[in-house]
Design an enzyme around this catalytic site. Structure first.
Site, PDB file in Angstrom:
ATOM      1  N   GLU A   1      13.298   2.897  12.310  1.00  0.00           N
ATOM      2  CA  GLU A   1      12.728   4.239  12.342  1.00  0.00           C
ATOM      3  C   GLU A   1      12.315   4.587  13.770  1.00  0.00           C
ATOM      4  O   GLU A   1      11.564   3.847  14.400  1.00  0.00           O
ATOM      5  CB  GLU A   1      11.519   4.338  11.410  1.00  0.00           C
TER       6      GLU A   1
ATOM      7  N   GLY B   1      16.648   5.262   9.608  1.00  0.00           N
ATOM      8  CA  GLY B   1      15.884   6.380   9.087  1.00  0.00           C
ATOM      9  C   GLY B   1      15.074   5.961   7.870  1.00  0.00           C
ATOM     10  O   GLY B   1      15.578   5.250   6.993  1.00  0.00           O
TER      11      GLY B   1
ATOM     12  N   CYS C   1      22.879  16.847  -5.589  1.00  0.00           N
ATOM     13  CA  CYS C   1      21.786  16.305  -6.394  1.00  0.00           C
ATOM     14  C   CYS C   1      22.279  15.600  -7.649  1.00  0.00           C
ATOM     15  O   CYS C   1      21.972  14.436  -7.893  1.00  0.00           O
ATOM     16  CB  CYS C   1      20.809  17.422  -6.760  1.00  0.00           C
TER      17      CYS C   1
ATOM     18  N   ALA D   1      15.727  19.721  -4.053  1.00  0.00           N
ATOM     19  CA  ALA D   1      16.468  20.388  -5.124  1.00  0.00           C
ATOM     20  C   ALA D   1      15.608  21.401  -5.868  1.00  0.00           C
ATOM     21  O   ALA D   1      16.043  22.529  -6.133  1.00  0.00           O
ATOM     22  CB  ALA D   1      17.008  19.343  -6.105  1.00  0.00           C
TER      23      ALA D   1
ATOM     24  N   ASP E   1      19.014  24.409   0.766  1.00  0.00           N
ATOM     25  CA  ASP E   1      19.070  23.633   2.003  1.00  0.00           C
ATOM     26  C   ASP E   1      19.679  24.387   3.169  1.00  0.00           C
ATOM     27  O   ASP E   1      19.339  24.135   4.328  1.00  0.00           O
ATOM     28  CB  ASP E   1      19.864  22.344   1.772  1.00  0.00           C
TER      29      ASP E   1
ATOM     30  N   ALA F   1      13.151   9.849   2.613  1.00  0.00           N
ATOM     31  CA  ALA F   1      13.312   9.533   1.192  1.00  0.00           C
ATOM     32  C   ALA F   1      14.557   8.697   0.923  1.00  0.00           C
ATOM     33  O   ALA F   1      14.509   7.695   0.204  1.00  0.00           O
ATOM     34  CB  ALA F   1      13.345  10.821   0.379  1.00  0.00           C
TER      35      ALA F   1
ATOM     36  N   HIS G   1      -6.805   8.251 -22.547  1.00  0.00           N
ATOM     37  CA  HIS G   1      -7.035   6.887 -22.060  1.00  0.00           C
ATOM     38  C   HIS G   1      -6.262   5.903 -22.936  1.00  0.00           C
ATOM     39  O   HIS G   1      -6.236   6.050 -24.147  1.00  0.00           O
ATOM     40  CB  HIS G   1      -8.532   6.563 -22.127  1.00  0.00           C
TER      41      HIS G   1
END
Length: 469
Positions: A203, A180, A41, A320, A312, A183, A448
């Site tokens: 893909e 692929g 990471c 992560a 993982d 992400a 806002h």
């Protein structure tokens, strides 16, 4: 042999966070990693890629939005090598920060390959081949995962790349095939396309970002098409060949029809496999599934008393922040402290392509499938094109979408695509965890003009009373 209360194998976001929490809870802790603090990471993943994406955003603005924003250049030069060097500086700074945190918390750091000898002993092999051992009543495995690379697609670091080579190379390819569209695939597509690289995504599944809500996939595909990123959806890669005069030839198929794509490079981004080989799991008898992922319970314990696993390498959800959360749960369970039970489906998921994608919980299709037993589903959306801040930014593609139980207004999932939506997730995940309904979100006054107003607006929409739509 050094004796500890806890030995952690792996110093990524799961391992190093677990080490810090262990120290805070009074455990004498050692952490072992064969390569680096911070893991993939911080070194070659999440962190340097976000740095590159910032440079890419600026590059895209300069190249494509000058007329819209009222500026022009006679001799614009974009130096991608500088962007990569900046990303390395960002990464190195954070890695040094982890080293400082280890010292601050009294955690012993060992740079070596680790292997379990028994349920209380870890063998260390240093870079020079020398062996030593550490012992502890508790061992935590956080060895992570590695890119899945079919052996027939040789990775030569020049033409056929994994994310590790792609994120550190300082020269841009003129053209690239990305295999692929998860992400990694869509983030690199965004980076390279922003610098003018000819990008083709292949893909195998029926849509890009296939794990996301179907409407998100469609919206992202529309945005990518506008950016002239080519997409071959539902196509299978059959072969990658070297081209004699440079580059690669990628042979793909769909419905018995074959196509050939030639490019300077190919990036393989088709998934990950656990780093569970050759670390002593078999010798100790730790259970893994057919793919090699370590099996754990809600306390992150394996079938062997005193050995836990996180991140993982367990295959729960390969992100992560999930690894970090698992690390805290594991350590708190070790010391007998009351901790939480993680709901992996409700964990936030963030993808930093352009536009960004963020989500948690059930997709609309999943919720409707489950609704047969759990009541009707209500879906509400609010578009960024009705948000003043988004219009001011000139980035107003996309929307916020809530998936709700129609009877109770329970939040079943949320799916966002648009400007900085990864920063909007925490309000919604906190609301879901606290069992708040859209009615309660709508009562929270939002500043806002902000992008977060879309959350208030979609909550009003769930009550049938949208203000600006």
């Amino acid at each position: 042999m050094n004796n500890y209360d806890l030995i952690i194998i792996g110093a990524g976001p799961g391992g190093y966070v677990a080490a810090i929490r262990a120290s805070q809870l009074g455990l004498k802790t050692a952490i072992i990693d064969k390569e680096w603090l911070g893991g993939v990471c911080l070194n070659v993943g999440c962190i340097p890629s976000k740095s590159l994406l910032k440079n890419a955003d600026v590059a895209h603005t300069l190249l494509k939005r000058g007329r819209e924003l009222g500026f022009s250049f006679d001799n614009l030069n974009l130096d991608y090598g500088v962007a990569v060097k900046r990303s390395r500086k960002v990464s190195n700074r954070l890695v040094k920060g982890i080293g400082f945190l280890m010292k601050k918390n009294g955690i012993d750091v060992h740079e070596a390959e680790a292997k379990l000898l028994d349920k209380n002993t870890v063998q260390l092999r240093a870079a020079d081949g020398s062996l030593s051992s550490l012992s502890a009543p508790n061992i935590l495995i956080a060895t992570g995962a590695s890119a899945m690379l079919p052996s027939v697609w040789a990775v030569d670091e020049q033409k056929v790349l994994s994310y590790r080579e792609a994120i550190t190379q300082e020269k841009l390819p003129k053209s690239v095939v990305i295999i692929g569209s998860g992400a990694i695939g869509v983030e690199f597509a965004t980076i390279w396309n922003s610098y003018g690289v000819d990008v083709t995504i292949v893909e195998m599944l029926p849509r890009i970002v296939p794990m996301e809500d179907e409407e998100v996939s469609a919206e992202l595909a529309k945005a990518f098409k506008k950016r002239k990123i080519k997409m071959l959806i539902g196509h299978k890669v059959e072969e990658i060949e070297d081209v004699e005069d440079g580059g690669v030839r990628v042979r793909v198929s769909v419905d018995d029809e074959e196509k050939i794509i030639e490019a300077e490079q190919a990036l393989v981004a088709i998934g990950f496999r656990p780093n569970s080989q050759n670390i002593g799991l078999e010798e100790v008898g730790i259970d893994t599934n057919s793919q090699g992922f370590i099996q754990v319970n809600e306390k992150m314990e394996t079938n062997i008393a005193g050995i836990s696993a996180i991140g993982d390498v367990t295959g729960k959800l390969m992100l992560a922040h999930v690894g970090s959360a698992m690390g805290i749960v594991a350590v708190e369970a070790i010391v007998g402290k009351e901790t939480q039970v993680l709901n992996y489906e409700m964990m936030p998921r963030a993808t930093y392509c352009q536009p960004q994608v963020a989500s948690f919980g059930a997709t609309e299709a999943q919720a409707r499938q489950r609704a047969k037993n759990n009541g009707a589903v209500k879906v509400v959306k609010f578009p960024f094109q009705a948000n003043g801040k988004a219009l001011g930014l000139g980035e107003y593609a996309g929307w916020v979408k809530l998936v709700l139980n129609e009877e109770t207004d329970e939040i079943l999932g949320a799916h966002l695509i648009g400007p900085e939506v990864t920063e909007l997730l925490p309000e919604l995940t906190l609301a879901q965890m606290a069992q708040l309904t859209p009615a309660e979100i709508s009562q929270n006054v939002h500043a806002h003009p902000t992008l977060s107003e879309t959350l208030m607006e979609v909550a009003h929409a769930a009550e049938g009373m949208a203000i600006h739509m």
